[in-house]
Design a protein around this motif. Structure first.
Motif, PDB file in Angstrom:
ATOM      1  N   CYS A 238       0.829  -1.223   0.000  1.00  0.00           N
ATOM      2  CA  CYS A 238       0.000   0.000   0.000  1.00  0.00           C
ATOM      3  C   CYS A 238       0.860   1.269   0.000  1.00  0.00           C
ATOM      4  O   CYS A 238       0.520   2.257  -0.647  1.00  0.00           O
ATOM      5  CB  CYS A 238      -0.897   0.043   1.244  1.00  0.00           C
ATOM      6  SG  CYS A 238      -1.882  -1.435   1.520  1.00  0.00           S
TER       7      CYS A 238
ATOM      8  N   CYS B  65       2.162   3.314  -3.091  1.00  0.00           N
ATOM      9  CA  CYS B  65       1.253   4.095  -3.940  1.00  0.00           C
ATOM     10  C   CYS B  65       0.454   5.153  -3.181  1.00  0.00           C
ATOM     11  O   CYS B  65      -0.055   6.088  -3.786  1.00  0.00           O
ATOM     12  CB  CYS B  65       0.270   3.165  -4.651  1.00  0.00           C
ATOM     13  SG  CYS B  65       1.083   2.015  -5.764  1.00  0.00           S
ATOM     14  N   HIS B  66       0.279   4.968  -1.863  1.00  0.00           N
ATOM     15  CA  HIS B  66      -0.618   5.877  -1.131  1.00  0.00           C
ATOM     16  C   HIS B  66       0.119   6.628  -0.031  1.00  0.00           C
ATOM     17  O   HIS B  66       1.069   6.107   0.564  1.00  0.00           O
ATOM     18  CB  HIS B  66      -1.763   5.088  -0.482  1.00  0.00           C
ATOM     19  CG  HIS B  66      -2.677   4.431  -1.485  1.00  0.00           C
ATOM     20  ND1 HIS B  66      -3.580   5.127  -2.241  1.00  0.00           N
ATOM     21  CD2 HIS B  66      -2.813   3.127  -1.845  1.00  0.00           C
ATOM     22  CE1 HIS B  66      -4.242   4.290  -3.027  1.00  0.00           C
ATOM     23  NE2 HIS B  66      -3.794   3.071  -2.819  1.00  0.00           N
TER      24      HIS B  66
ATOM     25  N   GLY C  60      -1.249   6.529  -6.192  1.00  0.00           N
ATOM     26  CA  GLY C  60      -2.699   6.471  -5.972  1.00  0.00           C
ATOM     27  C   GLY C  60      -3.162   7.631  -5.104  1.00  0.00           C
ATOM     28  O   GLY C  60      -2.366   8.469  -4.677  1.00  0.00           O
TER      29      GLY C  60
ATOM     30  N   MET D 148      -4.495  -0.286  -9.261  1.00  0.00           N
ATOM     31  CA  MET D 148      -4.328  -0.995  -7.981  1.00  0.00           C
ATOM     32  C   MET D 148      -4.418  -2.515  -8.165  1.00  0.00           C
ATOM     33  O   MET D 148      -5.419  -3.024  -8.663  1.00  0.00           O
ATOM     34  CB  MET D 148      -5.403  -0.530  -6.994  1.00  0.00           C
ATOM     35  CG  MET D 148      -5.285  -1.222  -5.651  1.00  0.00           C
ATOM     36  SD  MET D 148      -5.943  -0.229  -4.326  1.00  0.00           S
ATOM     37  CE  MET D 148      -6.292  -1.502  -3.131  1.00  0.00           C
TER      38      MET D 148
END
Ligand code: CUA
Length: 351
Positions: free
Chosen positions: A274, A277-278, A290, A330
């Motif tokens: 995770c 990207c976040h 993201g 994703m």
């Protein structure tokens, strides 16, 4: 002998056999096609359900052009029907007054259309001029970056980053700086402003103003790939005081997890892919691919408008968003059910 269709289009209509289709069938077909076409006019968002000074000017332009078009159509079709069906005496070619015909072509074919087109063009220029800039200077600048297939939203002066939900104060102009991280998108809130392209490597600046509090649907108006149709966003227009509260909340880092389950969820998040990207402000997660998740739980939808933001939908999205929005960036996350429960409990704290 006079005949209304006599030999004007030889072989096409003259001497045509009786109708092949009963009138009822033709009527039913026309009604069906009309119903199907009008079906596209229903539902929100509609440009004609306008809000804000810009939206109202655009809707007015639409109505003016529509009404003129209807009048022109009615007049032209009436003349056409008259020309076809008027009773006619047998005549020699010399009887058709040459002067009258020329005058008709000049007035009806050039003068009147010229006046109408110049008038409409003038009204378009007027609309462009009055919507070019707000009456009072904008209170806020928001940067919006199009991604396949979601919207990154930044309030640069306030260091706020969010996604897919543009909060603005009611009754105040907002400047929008639009660009794209990948391909060309187009920013459009049909009720409020015109489509504005988002082009990689370039910033297009526009503005808008919302008059009534509420949630307005925005969409991508430029084909940008497989999920173009699922690239929606919302404009949340709040009274200024409530908008300031939202800003204060967004400026803060994510709340600290409290319960054992939430703490475990945070570890699941930080220990998995995770974080690449976040971003969650206040943690080590600082990915930029993201959406920023710092205040994820405050948003109304996930996947850029694909699903309401509920815990169940979030679980489905994390497990396999490809089944919900194929082609998005994703990957499916293979988490066991305990890790998933913990992760969801943690994400729920991101108010
Ligand atoms: Cu982005 Cu279409």
């Amino acid at each position: 002998m006079y005949h209304p269709f006599h030999s004007r289009w030889p072989g096409v209509i003259a001497g045509a056999p009786a109708r092949r289709f009963p009138r009822v069938a033709v009527g039913a077909l026309a009604a069906l096609i009309t119903a199907l076409l009008l079906g596209g006019c229903g539902g929100s968002p509609s440009t004609l359900d306008a809000d804000g000074p810009k939206g109202v000017h655009i809707a007015t332009l639409w109505w003016v052009m529509f009404i003129i078009s209807v009048i022109v159509c009615v007049v032209v079709f009436a003349l056409l029907l008259y020309a076809v069906f008027r009773p006619r005496r047998p005549s020699s070619p010399s009887e058709n007054g040459k002067v009258d015909g020329t005058a008709l072509v000049i007035i009806g074919g050039a003068l009147i259309p010229g006046v109408i087109l110049i008038g409409v063009f003038g009204f378009v220029l007027y609309t462009m001029q009055v919507t070019a800039s707000p009456a009072r200077p904008a209170v806020l600048t928001v940067e919006i970056i199009g991604h396949r297939w979601w919207w990154e939203i930044r309030y640069p002066s306030l260091h706020i980053i969010t996604a897919n939900e543009l909060h603005v104060p009611v009754g105040q102009a907002v400047t929008l700086e639009l660009t794209s991280a990948d391909v060309i998108h187009s920013f459009w809130v049909p009720q409020i402003q015109q489509k504005t392209d988002m082009i990689p490597g370039r910033i297009n600046t526009t503005w808008f103003q919302v008059s009534k509090p509420g949630v307005y649907t925005g969409e991508c108006a430029e084909f940008c790939g497989i999920e173009h149709a699922e690239m929606d966003f919302r404009v949340v227009a709040d009274p200024p005081a409530r908008f300031r509260q939202w800003l204060l909340l967004q400026e803060r880092p994510a709340p600290q997890p409290v319960t054992a389950l939430q703490l475990r969820g945070e570890q699941v998040f930080l220990g998995s892919a995770c974080v690449y990207c976040h971003t969650i402000m206040g943690t080590n997660a600082s990915g930029r691919i993201g959406p920023d998740l710092t205040h994820l739980d405050g948003r109304q939808s996930i996947g850029a408008g694909v699903l309401p933001n509920t815990i169940g939908n979030l679980a489905g999205w994390i497990a396999n968003s490809q089944a919900i929005k194929p082609g998005n960036a994703m990957p499916p996350m293979a988490l066991d059910s305990q890790d998933m429960q913990a992760l969801l409990a943690y994400l729920e704290t991101l108010k």
